[in-house]
Write an enzyme that holds these catalytic residues in place. Structure first.
Site, PDB file in Angstrom:
ATOM      1  N   TYR A   1       0.851  -1.293   0.004  1.00 43.60           N
ATOM      2  CA  TYR A   1       0.118  -0.025   0.133  1.00 43.60           C
ATOM      3  C   TYR A   1       0.771   1.334   0.151  1.00 43.60           C
ATOM      4  CZ  TYR A   1      -3.915  -3.035   1.089  1.00 43.60           C
ATOM      5  OH  TYR A   1      -4.937  -3.864   1.168  1.00 43.60           O
TER       6      TYR A   1
HETATM    7  N1  LIG Z   1      -6.409  -7.875   0.511  1.00 46.44           N
HETATM    8  C1  LIG Z   1      -6.783  -7.434  -0.642  1.00 46.44           C
HETATM    9  O1  LIG Z   1      -6.367  -7.730  -1.683  1.00 46.44           O
HETATM   10  C2  LIG Z   1      -7.462  -6.209  -0.452  1.00 46.44           C
HETATM   11  C3  LIG Z   1      -8.058  -5.361  -1.478  1.00 46.44           C
HETATM   12  C4  LIG Z   1      -8.817  -4.333  -1.089  1.00 46.44           C
HETATM   13  C5  LIG Z   1      -8.950  -3.795   0.348  1.00 46.44           C
HETATM   14  N2  LIG Z   1      -8.245  -4.359   1.141  1.00 46.44           N
HETATM   15  C6  LIG Z   1      -8.397  -3.932   2.756  1.00 46.44           C
HETATM   16  O2  LIG Z   1      -9.749  -3.505   2.893  1.00 46.44           O
HETATM   17  C7  LIG Z   1      -9.704  -2.129   3.067  1.00 46.44           C
HETATM   18  C8  LIG Z   1     -11.020  -1.615   3.018  1.00 46.44           C
HETATM   19  O3  LIG Z   1     -11.059  -1.551   1.442  1.00 46.44           O
HETATM   20  P1  LIG Z   1     -11.138  -0.441   0.556  1.00 46.44           P
HETATM   21  O4  LIG Z   1     -10.543   0.841   1.573  1.00 46.44           O
HETATM   22  O5  LIG Z   1     -10.567  -0.656  -0.638  1.00 46.44           O
HETATM   23  O6  LIG Z   1     -12.623  -0.003   0.338  1.00 46.44           O
HETATM   24  P2  LIG Z   1     -13.940   0.178   1.218  1.00 46.44           P
HETATM   25  O7  LIG Z   1     -13.848   0.163   2.662  1.00 46.44           O
HETATM   26  O8  LIG Z   1     -15.245  -0.459   0.435  1.00 46.44           O
HETATM   27  O9  LIG Z   1     -14.296   1.770   0.762  1.00 46.44           O
HETATM   28  C9  LIG Z   1     -13.470   2.776   1.400  1.00 46.44           C
HETATM   29  C10 LIG Z   1     -13.840   4.141   0.847  1.00 46.44           C
HETATM   30  O10 LIG Z   1     -15.339   4.356   1.111  1.00 46.44           O
HETATM   31  C11 LIG Z   1     -15.221   5.772   1.465  1.00 46.44           C
HETATM   32  N3  LIG Z   1     -15.825   5.761   2.832  1.00 46.44           N
HETATM   33  C12 LIG Z   1     -15.674   5.111   4.203  1.00 46.44           C
HETATM   34  N4  LIG Z   1     -16.603   5.421   5.062  1.00 46.44           N
HETATM   35  C13 LIG Z   1     -17.544   6.059   4.520  1.00 46.44           C
HETATM   36  C14 LIG Z   1     -18.781   6.681   5.048  1.00 46.44           C
HETATM   37  N5  LIG Z   1     -19.146   6.649   6.099  1.00 46.44           N
HETATM   38  N6  LIG Z   1     -19.530   7.523   4.189  1.00 46.44           N
HETATM   39  C15 LIG Z   1     -19.131   7.896   2.990  1.00 46.44           C
HETATM   40  N7  LIG Z   1     -17.946   7.280   2.246  1.00 46.44           N
HETATM   41  C16 LIG Z   1     -17.094   6.467   3.204  1.00 46.44           C
HETATM   42  C17 LIG Z   1     -14.117   6.394   1.908  1.00 46.44           C
HETATM   43  O11 LIG Z   1     -13.545   6.864   0.513  1.00 46.44           O
HETATM   44  P3  LIG Z   1     -13.339   8.550   0.435  1.00 46.44           P
HETATM   45  O12 LIG Z   1     -13.317   9.192   1.517  1.00 46.44           O
HETATM   46  O13 LIG Z   1     -12.302   8.730  -0.395  1.00 46.44           O
HETATM   47  O14 LIG Z   1     -14.788   8.654  -0.400  1.00 46.44           O
HETATM   48  C18 LIG Z   1     -12.947   5.185   1.659  1.00 46.44           C
HETATM   49  O15 LIG Z   1     -11.813   5.224   1.514  1.00 46.44           O
HETATM   50  C19 LIG Z   1      -8.333  -1.473   2.487  1.00 46.44           C
HETATM   51  O16 LIG Z   1      -8.177  -0.249   3.038  1.00 46.44           O
HETATM   52  C20 LIG Z   1      -7.477  -2.651   2.904  1.00 46.44           C
HETATM   53  O17 LIG Z   1      -6.958  -2.378   4.061  1.00 46.44           O
HETATM   54  C21 LIG Z   1      -7.514  -5.298   1.037  1.00 46.44           C
END
Ligand SMILES: NC(=O)c1ccc[n+]([C@@H]2O[C@H](COP(=O)([O-])OP(=O)(O)OC[C@H]3O[C@@H](n4cnc5c(N)ncnc54)[C@H](OP(=O)(O)O)[C@@H]3O)[C@@H](O)[C@H]2O)c1
Length: 327
Positions: A58
């Site tokens: 990351y």
């Molecule tokens: N193992 C893997 O291959 C893999 C792949 C993907 C992710 N992950 C892990 O999973 C975690 C979560 O996935 P992700 O961050 O990709 O996606 P997610 O959790 O589905 O979406 C996160 C995004 O949603 C927005 N958000 C969060 N809470 C909110 C709220 N209450 N209201 C409005 N917008 C909100 C924020 O973006 P904005 O503020 O920019 O709008 C935030 O960055 C990652 O950080 C990572 O640690 C792992």
């Protein structure tokens, strides 16, 4: 807050964890102030959230660095999950030590292989991870994005696999069909990622054109979207139809779509913890409300039915990025 045990380990984590992918800032998520990272981490710990998920990949290590800075003085309160990008057994030890340095800690709680890679013999990768565990550099071994046969092979080495980190949200339910039952059978905890499909399940986009390229590269979208590289036609029409249905249910419940989406994932048996990418304290405060919210069985069933056609159309392939790496 109720804690859940990870697999057969003695590690207990909150049902929601903080996804740290954006921390450190970078091309994918844009700028991310350290002050926001530190504020989120401290507020999360104060609220009883103890799990933080990062990866060496990351933002070229800056996510681990930012988390390390934020946890200064409070490391002992946190459970850190981080990931080695490649299962190359000749590199795992040095990669782990580099993560430890960036995180400013002398142990990692859960150390995961980020993506499977069949070029490397899984028994040798698992042997390296087991050695790290025996040497006290890590407390538990995990994998991420391991499909049915990849997880079966990893379990077959005899290594104790504590978690499999997998994509799970209302629009990406592939794991339910085969993998989730296998994880339950072998007591492998599931850390679910992308509960909001990177913001799409907040309802803030009305069309695929409005979604930034990095968030419209999934197999849900057409392959000619700028960052897509999966070679599939996508399911954009069904996706937005389903989102409209989710919006209607959230409106009827009088809660934001994001809360409904997160709470649905956390209610699924077999899910140990959902990782939510949380960029500031306002998002954290809202997302914490998903933990307090108990959806009725009827609500869960409604959402299951509404999103089933999309699940049937997209099938069991759990690599929503490229469609090619897991089996
Ligand atoms: N193992 C893997 O291959 C893999 C792949 C993907 C992710 N992950 C892990 O999973 C975690 C979560 O996935 P992700 O961050 O990709 O996606 P997610 O959790 O589905 O979406 C996160 C995004 O949603 C927005 N958000 C969060 N809470 C909110 C709220 N209450 N209201 C409005 N917008 C909100 C924020 O973006 P904005 O503020 O920019 O709008 C935030 O960055 C990652 O950080 C990572 O640690 C792992």
């Amino acid at each position: 807050m109720e804690l859940r045990t990870c697999g057969k380990s003695d590690i207990e984590i909150s049902p929601m964890g903080i996804g740290c992918w954006s921390y450190g800032g970078g091309d994918y998520w844009g700028p991310q102030a350290q002050s926001d990272v530190t504020d989120v981490v401290h507020a999360a710990l104060d609220a009883g959230i103890n799990f933080f998920d990062t990866a060496e990949g990351y933002n070229e290590g800056r996510s681990e660095e930012a988390l390390g800075v934020a946890l200064k003085g409070r490391r002992h309160e946190a459970i850190i999950g981080t990931k080695v990008s490649s299962p190359d057994p000749t590199k795992i030890h040095e990669r782990c030590e580099a993560s430890l340095r960036r995180l400013q800690t002398d142990y990692i709680d859960i150390y995961m292989i980020h993506w499977p890679n069949d070029e490397f013999p899984i028994d040798e990768s698992m042997a390296e991870l087991t050695k790290l565990e025996e040497d006290g550099l890590i407390r538990a071994i995990g994998v991420s994005n391991f499909g049915l046969s990849q997880l079966t092979a990893a379990l077959g080495t005899g290594a104790e696999i504590t978690v499999n980190q997998l994509c799970y949200n209302l629009l990406s339910r592939a794991i339910e069909l085969e993998l989730l039952p296998l994880c339950i059978e072998h007591s492998v905890g599931i850390l679910g990622y992308m509960p909001l499909l990177q913001g799409i399940l907040t309802g803030k986009y009305k069309s695929a054109e409005e979604i930034p390229p990095m968030h419209s590269r999934f197999r849900h979208f057409r392959d000619d979207r700028p960052m897509a590289a999966h070679g599939e036609a996508g399911v954009e029409h069904e996706l937005f139809e389903t989102l409209e249905g989710i919006r209607n249910i959230a409106d009827a419940e009088n809660i934001p779509m994001s809360r409904l989406a997160i709470t649905w994932t956390m209610a699924k048996p077999g899910i140990t913890c959902m990782l939510v990418g949380t960029r500031n304290v306002d998002e954290l405060k809202e997302n914490l409300r998903a933990i307090e919210y108990t959806p009725s069985n009827n609500l869960i069933q409604q959402l299951n039915q509404l999103t089933m056609p999309l699940l049937e159309k997209m099938g069991t392939n759990l690599d929503y990025f490229t469609g090619k790496r897991t089996h």
